[in-house]
Scaffold this motif. Sequence first.
Motif, mmCIF file in Angstrom:
data_model
loop_
_atom_site.group_PDB
_atom_site.id
_atom_site.type_symbol
_atom_site.label_atom_id
_atom_site.label_comp_id
_atom_site.label_asym_id
_atom_site.label_seq_id
_atom_site.Cartn_x
_atom_site.Cartn_y
_atom_site.Cartn_z
ATOM 1 N N SER A 140 -52.636 33.619 38.113
ATOM 2 C CA SER A 140 -52.379 32.567 37.238
ATOM 3 C C SER A 140 -53.557 31.453 37.514
ATOM 4 C CB SER A 140 -51.080 31.872 37.274
ATOM 5 O OG SER A 140 -50.921 31.494 38.609
ATOM 6 N N GLY A 141 -54.163 31.614 38.539
ATOM 7 C CA GLY A 141 -55.300 30.657 38.941
ATOM 8 C C GLY A 141 -54.685 29.280 39.489
ATOM 9 N N GLY A 142 -53.248 29.368 39.727
ATOM 10 C CA GLY A 142 -52.585 28.202 40.402
ATOM 11 C C GLY A 142 -52.259 28.408 41.563
ATOM 12 N N ALA A 143 -51.051 27.720 42.155
ATOM 13 C CA ALA A 143 -50.586 27.627 43.634
ATOM 14 C C ALA A 143 -49.960 28.617 44.011
ATOM 15 C CB ALA A 143 -50.088 26.051 43.884
ATOM 16 N N VAL A 144 -49.734 29.888 43.320
ATOM 17 C CA VAL A 144 -48.649 30.823 44.013
ATOM 18 C C VAL A 144 -49.616 32.061 44.176
ATOM 19 C CG1 VAL A 144 -46.762 32.134 43.279
ATOM 20 C CG2 VAL A 144 -46.982 29.787 42.513
ATOM 21 N N ALA A 145 -49.645 32.503 45.587
ATOM 22 C CA ALA A 145 -50.145 33.622 46.031
ATOM 23 C C ALA A 145 -49.564 34.906 45.500
ATOM 24 C CB ALA A 145 -50.166 33.610 47.309
ATOM 25 N N ASP A 146 -50.259 35.689 44.685
ATOM 26 C CA ASP A 146 -49.760 37.040 44.420
ATOM 27 C C ASP A 146 -48.959 37.909 45.389
ATOM 28 O OD1 ASP A 146 -50.924 36.219 41.873
ATOM 29 O OD2 ASP A 146 -52.703 37.325 42.109
ATOM 30 N N GLU A 147 -49.418 38.004 46.555
ATOM 31 C CA GLU A 147 -49.232 39.016 47.513
ATOM 32 C C GLU A 147 -48.412 38.250 48.620
ATOM 33 O OE1 GLU A 147 -49.334 42.236 47.135
ATOM 34 O OE2 GLU A 147 -50.482 41.895 45.236
ATOM 35 N N TYR A 148 -48.190 37.045 48.688
ATOM 36 C CA TYR A 148 -47.595 36.266 49.765
ATOM 37 C C TYR A 148 -46.711 35.323 49.387
ATOM 38 C CZ TYR A 148 -51.429 38.881 52.187
ATOM 39 O OH TYR A 148 -52.280 39.753 52.650
ATOM 40 N N ALA A 149 -45.583 34.925 50.073
ATOM 41 C CA ALA A 149 -44.821 33.990 49.678
ATOM 42 C C ALA A 149 -44.191 33.161 50.878
ATOM 43 C CB ALA A 149 -43.462 34.414 49.113
ATOM 44 N N ILE A 150 -44.581 31.857 51.034
ATOM 45 C CA ILE A 150 -43.985 31.140 52.079
ATOM 46 C C ILE A 150 -42.767 30.405 51.620
ATOM 47 C CG2 ILE A 150 -46.320 30.767 53.372
ATOM 48 C CD1 ILE A 150 -46.439 28.067 51.816
ATOM 49 N N HIS A 151 -41.935 31.203 51.336
ATOM 50 C CA HIS A 151 -40.192 30.733 51.155
ATOM 51 C C HIS A 151 -39.600 31.259 52.223
ATOM 52 C CE1 HIS A 151 -41.148 29.008 47.064
ATOM 53 N NE2 HIS A 151 -42.303 29.732 47.225
ATOM 54 N N GLY A 152 -38.453 30.717 52.737
ATOM 55 C CA GLY A 152 -37.715 31.283 53.828
ATOM 56 C C GLY A 152 -37.221 32.575 53.363
ATOM 57 N N GLY A 153 -36.848 33.453 54.444
ATOM 58 C CA GLY A 153 -36.062 34.459 54.037
ATOM 59 C C GLY A 153 -36.716 35.913 54.725
ATOM 60 N N GLY A 154 -37.966 35.834 55.154
ATOM 61 C CA GLY A 154 -38.942 36.701 55.630
ATOM 62 C C GLY A 154 -38.860 36.923 57.383
ATOM 63 N N TYR A 155 -38.443 37.612 57.996
ATOM 64 C CA TYR A 155 -38.313 37.318 59.575
ATOM 65 C C TYR A 155 -38.647 38.413 60.410
ATOM 66 C CZ TYR A 155 -36.097 35.204 63.641
ATOM 67 O OH TYR A 155 -35.946 34.522 64.797
ATOM 68 N N PRO A 156 -39.464 38.296 61.512
ATOM 69 C CA PRO A 156 -40.091 39.172 62.239
ATOM 70 C C PRO A 156 -38.986 39.882 63.147
ATOM 71 C CG PRO A 156 -40.754 37.145 63.215
ATOM 72 C CD PRO A 156 -39.928 36.934 61.854
ATOM 73 N N VAL A 157 -39.108 41.123 63.321
ATOM 74 C CA VAL A 157 -38.359 41.850 64.387
ATOM 75 C C VAL A 157 -39.233 42.374 65.280
ATOM 76 C CG1 VAL A 157 -36.938 43.985 65.071
ATOM 77 C CG2 VAL A 157 -36.576 42.718 62.555
ATOM 78 N N ARG A 158 -38.682 41.682 66.651
ATOM 79 C CA ARG A 158 -39.777 41.840 67.964
ATOM 80 C C ARG A 158 -38.723 43.012 68.693
ATOM 81 N NH1 ARG A 158 -41.706 37.069 66.122
ATOM 82 N NH2 ARG A 158 -43.942 36.915 66.206
ATOM 83 N N VAL A 159 -39.329 43.439 69.781
ATOM 84 C CA VAL A 159 -38.514 44.494 70.657
ATOM 85 C C VAL A 159 -39.298 43.926 72.126
ATOM 86 C CG1 VAL A 159 -38.308 46.669 71.342
ATOM 87 C CG2 VAL A 159 -38.119 46.212 68.822
ATOM 88 N N ARG A 160 -38.353 43.962 73.104
ATOM 89 C CA ARG A 160 -38.780 43.710 74.464
ATOM 90 C C ARG A 160 -39.984 44.708 74.837
ATOM 91 N NH1 ARG A 160 -32.931 42.622 77.006
ATOM 92 N NH2 ARG A 160 -32.399 41.045 75.308
ATOM 93 N N GLY A 161 -40.947 44.353 75.216
ATOM 94 C CA GLY A 161 -41.924 45.305 75.729
ATOM 95 C C GLY A 161 -42.827 45.946 75.006
ATOM 96 N N VAL A 162 -42.644 45.265 73.473
ATOM 97 C CA VAL A 162 -43.710 45.962 72.513
ATOM 98 C C VAL A 162 -44.405 44.742 71.959
ATOM 99 C CG1 VAL A 162 -43.775 47.013 70.349
ATOM 100 C CG2 VAL A 162 -41.956 47.676 72.064
ATOM 101 N N GLU A 163 -45.718 44.824 72.080
ATOM 102 C CA GLU A 163 -46.444 43.648 71.428
ATOM 103 C C GLU A 163 -46.293 43.854 69.791
ATOM 104 O OE1 GLU A 163 -50.437 41.161 72.170
ATOM 105 O OE2 GLU A 163 -49.327 42.543 73.636
#
Length: 196
Positions: A140-163
């Motif tokens: 749109s040429g505006g302020a919204v990224a097509d492929e990314y969103a910085i809105h809450g709800g996406g969360y990383p899953v990490r596992v002990r001993g795994v980078e």
Amino acid sequence: MALAAPSTDPAVLIAQETSDEYTFRSFTAETAWTLGTALRTRLLALPPDQRKPALVSIALSSGGGCGGGTPPHVVFQSATEAGTIPDNENWVRRKRNTVLRWGVSSWAMRRKVAAGLGAAATADEVEAAFVRKHALASASGGAVADEYAIHGGGYPVRVRGVEGVVAVVVVSGLKQEDDHQVVVETVREVVAAQGN
């Protein structure tokens, strides 16, 4: 039970996400099922002022997905109830891409961008700063990224001993701070149930 308000301090959020209390002992398809069903149950138990139809999705990070390439390997996905819309899937994709690219929750990324602008910054200014800083595409040429969103709800899953991030859990449908907080609270419970 109502959700607590999440922190707005990016340093606190990132420290929380990488702490032992939020790091899984292991993460398998069975773990994804346990986490996904726990999230759906928690979402359905929210008080009426926080509850809305939502989409819960968990995907392994090895499937790719950041702005193209191989589609992510989704290991759990469920609508909580009638009322989700196709746009929820788009939000899931964009939040997942944010977590995979920057390795932090989409809420932490939003708060990080907002912290650089000051307390008076509007939501549109935060979005525009994110797009400019990372030279992201916006059809749109505006302020919204097509492929990314910085809105809450996406969360990383990490596992002990795994980078790095092994999977991403996303909730889409509530207010963004509630999307984030329901994941935080449920991840903590599931990790605690795994024991040491």
